[in-house]
Design an enzyme around this catalytic site. Structure first.
Site, short mmCIF file in Angstrom:
data_model
loop_
_atom_site.label_atom_id
_atom_site.label_comp_id
_atom_site.label_asym_id
_atom_site.label_seq_id
_atom_site.Cartn_x
_atom_site.Cartn_y
_atom_site.Cartn_z
N SER A 1 0.53 -1.34 -0.06
CA SER A 1 0.02 0.10 0.17
C SER A 1 0.44 1.14 0.02
O SER A 1 1.65 1.17 0.47
CB SER A 1 -1.15 0.14 0.59
N ILE B 1 -2.64 3.88 3.75
CA ILE B 1 -1.13 3.53 4.21
C ILE B 1 -0.51 2.50 4.10
O ILE B 1 -1.17 1.18 4.34
CB ILE B 1 -1.33 4.58 6.21
N ASP B 2 0.58 2.72 3.79
CA ASP B 2 1.77 1.46 4.30
C ASP B 2 1.42 0.54 5.24
O ASP B 2 0.52 1.21 5.95
CB ASP B 2 3.32 2.42 4.11
N LYS B 3 2.13 -0.45 4.66
CA LYS B 3 1.26 -1.78 6.07
C LYS B 3 2.36 -1.68 7.14
O LYS B 3 1.48 -1.99 7.93
CB LYS B 3 1.95 -2.95 5.61
N ARG C 1 9.27 9.08 3.18
CA ARG C 1 10.67 8.24 3.31
C ARG C 1 11.39 9.17 2.26
O ARG C 1 12.41 8.56 2.57
CB ARG C 1 9.99 7.11 3.25
#
Length: 352
Positions: free
Chosen positions: A18, A164-166, A267
């Site tokens: 994700s 949102i990311d894992k 990031r």
């Protein structure tokens, strides 16, 4: 008629965990110039013919949400398209990669009504099924929750407005109706939602606050990463605003507000300025980037990595206008335990 489609964000092939800033692949912007020979036609019928994979009901809800604009003005579904019209449409596309199997997975629902549902996601949970993550996702858990509460008919209409990311924890809003999905998608597209992220980054960020600017696109050598192209030669425009919350000598706690929504924006931007996210394995933040090369310090960092075994990023706040009541909704998620434990370890280390 001619069409110019503009997907909001990059494709989501970064290990299918994700996208950090939420809306990639979930909606797209269509720009249509109506041909001179076009006959007068209701816009809902016109768009249904133009986009055969979109139902009349979906188009109607898109109009209701104010996401169909003709010559600069929102229109209703009974507007009649004329030759030469400039049409702009924001269409939502809930993920449909797999049949969604309801699964009894605990999730923290902090708010729910007939239109929306707000979840405080734990780190480690993938948001929706995809290649390599066919079940055990937030969407599977939501399907079970709706089914258990007698909303079987809502399963196919649950819409992710953002992701949102894992390994990022924090707040997400989920639409329970087509109208809510369209209405909320417009707010994310226009960047009128109120969201702040907390993160720990390597090094001492010297400025108390600042802005990182630089196009973000796929890394030219490492395709699992995104990279910053400050000259604008590649990628898409990206802006991150930040403030320092606390300095801990070798790491800094920062609060981030995203002006744009690119894949892995926080990031990639912080790595670009030399402050990689703490314990971010994909961006080499899971090694000692700042500090003393001494056994005691190395053991301390290992201990911190053990209590925070993922990148240090948390979706702390979420604010939006409710699709039905039009009231401002605002939610805060406290610091998750793993990040809080890591923070306390750093504070104690500096006091010793």
């Amino acid at each position: 008629m001619t069409e110019d489609t503009d997907p909001i964000l990059e494709d989501e092939s970064l290990n299918h965990d994700s996208n950090e800033e939420e809306s990639e692949g979930l909606y797209e912007h269509l720009s249509i110039k109506v041909d001179k020979g076009q006959e007068l036609l209701r816009i809902d019928k016109f768009l249904h013919i133009f986009r055969q994979n979109s139902s009349r009901n979906k188009i109607s809800q898109t109009c209701r949400a104010g996401n169909v604009v003709v010559n600069g003005n929102p229109v209703k579904q009974n507007y009649r398209v004329k030759p030469g019209d400039d049409i702009s449409v924001l269409l939502t596309h809930p993920p449909r990669e797999n049949v969604i199997i309801p699964q009894d997975i605990p999730i923290n629902i902090v708010y729910e009504d007939d239109d929306v549902l707000v979840v405080d996601k734990e780190a480690g949970m993938v948001v929706h099924p995809g290649h390599g993550n066919y079940d055990g996702t937030l969407v599977n858990a939501l399907a079970f929750h709706l089914q258990k509460n007698g909303h079987q008919s809502d399963l196919d209409r649950v819409g992710l407005v953002h992701r949102i990311d894992k390994d990022t924890s924090g707040l997400l809003v989920v639409a329970k109706t087509e109208y809510a999905l369209s209405f909320l998608a417009k707010q994310f597209f226009d960047r009128t939602t109120k969201r702040l992220y907390w993160g720990f980054v390597w090094g001492n960020v010297t400025e108390d606050e600042g802005t990182i600017r630089g196009n973000i696109g796929r890394h030219l050598k490492n395709r699992m990463q995104m990279a910053v192209f400050p000259d604008g030669s590649l990628g898409k425009h990206a802006v991150t605003h930040y403030k320092v919350v606390e300095r801990l000598r070798y790491i800094t706690w920062v609060e981030c507000k995203l002006e744009t929504g690119r894949t892995h924006q926080i990031r990639a931007h912080f790595k670009h300025i030399g402050h990689t996210l703490f314990n971010d394995e994909r961006y080499e933040g899971n090694q000692i980037l700042k500090g003393v090369n001494m056994p005691k310090y190395k053991q301390f960092i290992k201990n911190v990595f053990d209590v925070l075994p993922r990148h240090a990023l948390h979706a702390h706040t979420l604010g939006f206008t409710h699709p039905t009541t039009k009231k401002e909704m605002y939610f805060e998620s406290p610091m998750p335990k793993d990040m809080d434990d890591a923070l306390e370890k750093w504070r104690r280390y500096l006091e010793s």
